[in-house]
Design an enzyme around this catalytic site. Structure first.
Site, PDB file in Angstrom:
ATOM      1  N   GLU A  47       0.790  -0.984   0.293  1.00 49.96           N
ATOM      2  CA  GLU A  47       0.130  -0.180   0.134  1.00 49.96           C
ATOM      3  C   GLU A  47       1.033   1.187  -0.086  1.00 49.96           C
ATOM      4  O   GLU A  47       0.916   1.650  -0.575  1.00 49.96           O
ATOM      5  CB  GLU A  47      -1.045  -0.457   0.967  1.00 49.96           C
ATOM      6  CG  GLU A  47      -1.956   1.245   1.602  1.00 49.96           C
ATOM      7  CD  GLU A  47      -3.272   1.044   1.580  1.00 49.96           C
ATOM      8  OE1 GLU A  47      -3.715   0.297   0.806  1.00 49.96           O
ATOM      9  OE2 GLU A  47      -3.490   1.135   2.785  1.00 49.96           O
ATOM     10  N   ASP A  48       1.817   1.165   0.912  1.00 50.28           N
ATOM     11  CA  ASP A  48       2.248   2.152   1.122  1.00 50.28           C
ATOM     12  C   ASP A  48       3.786   2.780  -0.086  1.00 50.28           C
ATOM     13  O   ASP A  48       4.479   3.698  -0.062  1.00 50.28           O
ATOM     14  CB  ASP A  48       3.127   2.769   2.425  1.00 50.28           C
ATOM     15  CG  ASP A  48       2.732   3.070   2.884  1.00 50.28           C
ATOM     16  OD1 ASP A  48       1.490   3.290   3.134  1.00 50.28           O
ATOM     17  OD2 ASP A  48       2.438   3.343   4.265  1.00 50.28           O
TER      18      ASP A  48
END
Ligand code: MN
Length: 499
Positions: free
Chosen positions: A80-81
């Site tokens: 996600e990051d």
């Protein structure tokens, strides 16, 4: 930086202590990758972002879950990051770890808050959907617990939402899985934000009680140790247990605020070797102190619905004080603290077999529990669990759950949403990628149907891959209409021609 922040060295030390021949090389690589992926990121608490996956991994290691789960915990927010993909993780850490990260990431996207009622319903279904790999649920709990611990950094409206979700959705699920330790932490962590005044009041009550009774209970613990020493029970542990604050709050409500009715503010827990020793210990206690009538509970012979086992008794001690005891084996203790996660501890190698049979048993247990309740909604849930085996659960982009039979396709999904969506659908995005309408959906997929309002109706060919009766009958209905319509036009045409 807050003082509770874990370092990688702490995690590695815990892993070395907990696991036999752990794969430290992979653990290190996972940390290095996560550290780089989250580099420079700062949480609202002021801590570096990496402190979060570290805390999650640490918790999973404390639970003694398979090392792959711990490694996946380190990596759980990486996709996600950063630009790291699931495929990268597959290449570097293998299918299992990548699969866990993928499942946790998906779960996050599938869920959006849309009012407590629907949200709760969605979450329950989602947890069932994820039952095919219960390890994902443990990761979700570890994630949530750390988010609760660091909730003070969040803006007020977010605190309220996260706390409510934790209390109303996560905690009951932990309870059902018999994970009382985690349930208690989730409840108290949320309680502090949802009812801060009441939380403080409970905290004060406990503080006073601990000051009043703490020294006394310590003496009782000493006496119990003396009682057991010299008997055939050679290995035992005796310790004090303080009631959790939310649990106290609920019990006080039940007893109209009468604190004197609550005997287990501070209880004494005795852990012995086997079941025989449990009963023996109970006997020894009753010889020494007079039991309070009606307070002896044999949850060994008759376990609670979630599998909890222990002997409970309350006794009058020397100066008329009342003390509750809980007696159990180490195995029962682990089960009470970790629930079904206990079955997963230290079971390297035999993971698959353990996972499937245990989980199915657990579902059976939940069914039994629900069947004993007459509540209609609960009965509905039972029905869902009954058909669960050959069902999949997929999500709309808004987080609604659609349950479908195994092998279902976007066509089934579209008709499950609305007949018009089915009739007008032209394509589907599955997990944000365009897919054919005959793609087989998997549990956890996020499906978006693309419609064309100019489309005249369904394609009869869809019958070849539509799985649900609902979709099939709608397609048939609609194509029949089209044929009829076409037929009618031809007839009309002939009529005209005749004239
Ligand atoms: Mn997270």
């Amino acid at each position: 930086m807050s003082e509770s922040v874990r370092t990688y060295d702490e995690l590695e030390r815990l892993v070395q202590k907990t696991y036999k021949n752990p794969d430290l090389e992979s653990l290190r690589r996972a940390f290095a990758l996560a550290d780089k992926a989250h580099e420079g990121g700062v949480r609202l608490t002021g801590d570096p972002v990496i402190s979060h996956p570290l805390a999650v991994a640490y918790r999973l290691a404390q639970m003694g879950l398979h090392l792959n789960v711990v490694i996946a915990g380190l990596l759980h927010d990486v996709v996600e990051d950063s630009s790291v993909t699931i495929d990268d993780l597959k290449n570097q850490f293998g299918e299992d770890i990548a699969g866990l990260v993928e499942a946790v990431t998906k779960l996050k996207h599938g869920i959006k808050y849309r009012g407590t009622e629907r949200y709760a319903e969605n979450m329950r279904k989602m947890f069932l959907a994820m039952a095919s790999d219960v390890r994902v649920v443990f990761m979700k709990f570890a994630d949530r617990l750390h988010n609760l611990e660091t909730l003070y950094g969040q803006p007020k409206y977010k605190q309220e939402r996260i706390a409510r979700e934790s209390l109303e959705i996560y905690a009951p699920i932990a309870g059902r899985l018999g994970m009382s330790e985690i349930k208690g932490e989730l409840e108290d962590g949320s309680f502090a934000y949802l009812q801060p005044k009441e939380y403080e009041r409970m905290k004060n009550i406990m503080d006073i009680k601990i000051r009043e009774k703490g020294a006394y209970v310590s003496r009782i613990i000493d006496s119990v140790e003396k009682l057991l020493t010299g008997t055939s029970i050679t290995e035992f542990q005796v310790h004090g247990r303080i009631k959790r604050l939310f649990s106290l709050h609920k019990k006080l409500n039940k007893y109209q605020g009468d604190l004197s009715k609550i005997y287990d503010l501070i209880a004494v827990r005795i852990i012995v070797g086997d079941v025989e020793e449990c009963y023996m210990t109970l006997g020894l206690l009753h010889q020494h102190w007079r039991p309070v009538p009606g307070r002896i509970k044999d949850y060994i012979a008759q376990p609670k619905p979630n599998g909890y086992q222990s002997l409970h008794t309350t006794v009058f001690t020397e100066n008329g004080e009342i003390v509750e005891f809980q007696i159990r084996t180490l195995e029962m203790h682990e089960l009470a603290e970790y629930g079904i996660a206990a079955h997963w501890r230290y079971k390297e190698g035999s993971r698959k077999a353990v996972k499937n049979t245990r989980w199915m048993e657990e579902l059976a247990q939940i069914q039994k529990e629900l069947q004993s309740k007459k509540d209609f909604m609960e009965q509905l849930e039972v029905m869902k669990i009954d058909v669960f085996r050959d069902r999949i659960f997929v999500f709309t982009p808004q987080g609604d759950v659609i349950d479908l039979p195994e092998g279902a396709t976007p066509i089934d999904f579209a008709y499950a949403i609305h007949t018009e969506v089915g009739n007008k659908c032209t394509a589907a995005r599955v997990n944000e990628v365009m897919r054919n309408l005959d793609t087989t959906l998997q549990s956890g997929d996020i499906v978006e149907v693309i419609t064309d309002k100019n489309r005249r109706g369904p394609n009869p060919d869809w019958l070849k891959f539509a799985k649900t009766r609902h979709a099939r009958s709608k397609i048939k209905d609609s194509t029949r209409h089209t044929v009829k319509g076409w037929f009618a036009e031809v007839l009309k045409g002939r009529e005209k021609a005749k004239k």
